[in-house]
Design an enzyme around this catalytic site. Structure first.
Site, PDB file in Angstrom:
ATOM      1  N   TYR A 179       0.833  -1.212   0.000  1.00  0.00           N
ATOM      2  CA  TYR A 179       0.000   0.000   0.000  1.00  0.00           C
ATOM      3  C   TYR A 179       0.864   1.259   0.000  1.00  0.00           C
ATOM      4  O   TYR A 179       0.646   2.186  -0.780  1.00  0.00           O
ATOM      5  CB  TYR A 179      -0.905  -0.036   1.240  1.00  0.00           C
ATOM      6  CG  TYR A 179      -1.986   1.019   1.276  1.00  0.00           C
ATOM      7  CD1 TYR A 179      -3.160   0.863   0.543  1.00  0.00           C
ATOM      8  CD2 TYR A 179      -1.863   2.162   2.079  1.00  0.00           C
ATOM      9  CE1 TYR A 179      -4.176   1.811   0.593  1.00  0.00           C
ATOM     10  CE2 TYR A 179      -2.866   3.109   2.136  1.00  0.00           C
ATOM     11  CZ  TYR A 179      -4.020   2.932   1.393  1.00  0.00           C
ATOM     12  OH  TYR A 179      -5.026   3.875   1.452  1.00  0.00           O
TER      13      TYR A 179
ATOM     14  N   LYS B 269       0.982   3.959  -2.938  1.00  0.00           N
ATOM     15  CA  LYS B 269       0.521   5.341  -2.690  1.00  0.00           C
ATOM     16  C   LYS B 269       1.661   6.348  -2.904  1.00  0.00           C
ATOM     17  O   LYS B 269       1.407   7.473  -3.339  1.00  0.00           O
ATOM     18  CB  LYS B 269      -0.073   5.465  -1.282  1.00  0.00           C
ATOM     19  CG  LYS B 269      -1.398   4.704  -1.095  1.00  0.00           C
ATOM     20  CD  LYS B 269      -2.479   5.170  -2.044  1.00  0.00           C
ATOM     21  CE  LYS B 269      -3.849   4.590  -1.705  1.00  0.00           C
ATOM     22  NZ  LYS B 269      -4.865   4.881  -2.739  1.00  0.00           N
TER      23      LYS B 269
END
Ligand code: NAD
Length: 260
Positions: free
Chosen positions: A155, A159
């Site tokens: 993640y 991101k």
């Protein structure tokens, strides 16, 4: 760029932040395309926006599929005539320590967050260029575009990657009137986060209340969750901003967690 009469496509708009973004943009006068894997919920959101006097179309889209993305963007343009705003928001979360992180999960995370952002950008920007009107692209980043947390290798990587993509799109799109920015929320109580609380409690060996207090909200100025409405207002502000004074940027919406 005023939002009145514009057309926006929002991915992952059948739930959580994306749904609120779609509702906010519709309220501001934009026709919205609710693009999601979950067609049932997407249709329900579109119907509800329609019932409130807005214009909305649900399209079935897996953002990791080149064909599905291209078809969904074509359906949007056929229905509403153009595409002026893209909000690349669809996302999932899989938490695990890196030594146990399955390669399949890593690839799935990067596919949804990064392939999805690339494919939707490429499909939408072609129309933005061709129309001669430019447009606005907003990526749903996260405080994790700037910070790291345990258990979130894929993640955090994805991101952070969105910042790079937005900066390139800002540079390439600038001469065509296309702006690209990243909105970076702190924790928002959506299904994505509700699922994570017990998972993190198990993985870290602490209670769910401790996950909320000591992990999720620890660095905020007031111990408060960010709301989907806070994020949606920020997206609408960036979408409607009238010049390239604001492009290639990221805006953190997080009750003070991670001050840039
Ligand atoms: P959510 O689970 O409520 O909604 C995500 C939506 O994306 C769902 O409707 C789901 O069907 C859709 N989706 C998942 N995979 C898809 C795919 N392959 N193609 C199309 N649609 C797909 O989650 P949310 O919390 O609203 O998250 C939305 C975005 O905001 C994500 O990118 C997430 O990383 C980001 N974000 C969330 C938080 C938070 O605290 N909730 C914080 C920062 C960033």
């Amino acid at each position: 760029m005023s939002l009145q009469g514009k057309v926006a496509l929002v991915t992952g708009a059948a739930s959580g932040i994306g749904e609120q973004v779609a509702r906010q943009l519709a309220q501001d006068g934009t026709a919205v395309v609710i693009a999601d894997l979950n067609m049932r919920n997407a249709q329900a959101v579109a119907d509800s926006i329609g019932a409130q006097g807005g214009k909305a179309l649900a399209v079935s889209m897996d953002v990791t599929s080149e064909d599905a993305v291209n078809a969904g963007v074509e359906a949007a343009v056929n229905a509403f005539g153009s595409i002026d705003v893209l909000v690349s928001n669809a996302g999932i979360q899989i938490v695990n320590p890196i030594e146990d992180y399955a390669f399949a999960d890593w690839k799935k995370m990067l596919a949804i967050h990064l392939d999805g952002a690339f494919l939707t950008t490429r499909a939408a920007i072609r129309h933005m260029y061709a129309s001669g009107k430019g447009g606005a692209i907003i990526y749903m980043g996260s405080v994790h575009s700037h910070e790291a947390s345990k258990l979130k290798s894929a993640y955090v990587t994805a991101k952070h990657g969105l910042l790079g993509l937005a900066r390139v799109v800002a540079k390439e799109g600038g001469p065509h009137g296309v702006r690209a920015n990243v909105v970076c929320p702190g924790f928002v109580r959506t299904p994505l986060v509700d699922k994570q609380i017990p998972e993190q409690a198990r993985a870290l060996g602490i209670s769910e209340a401790e996950v909320v207090r000591n992990v999720m909200l620890k660095e905020t100025v007031d111990g408060e969750f960010t709301t989907a409405a806070d994020v949606a207002r920020t997206v609408a502000f960036l979408a409607g901003f009238g010049s390239a004074a604001l492009t290639g940027q990221s805006v953190v919406v997080s009750h003070g967690w991670s001050m840039q």
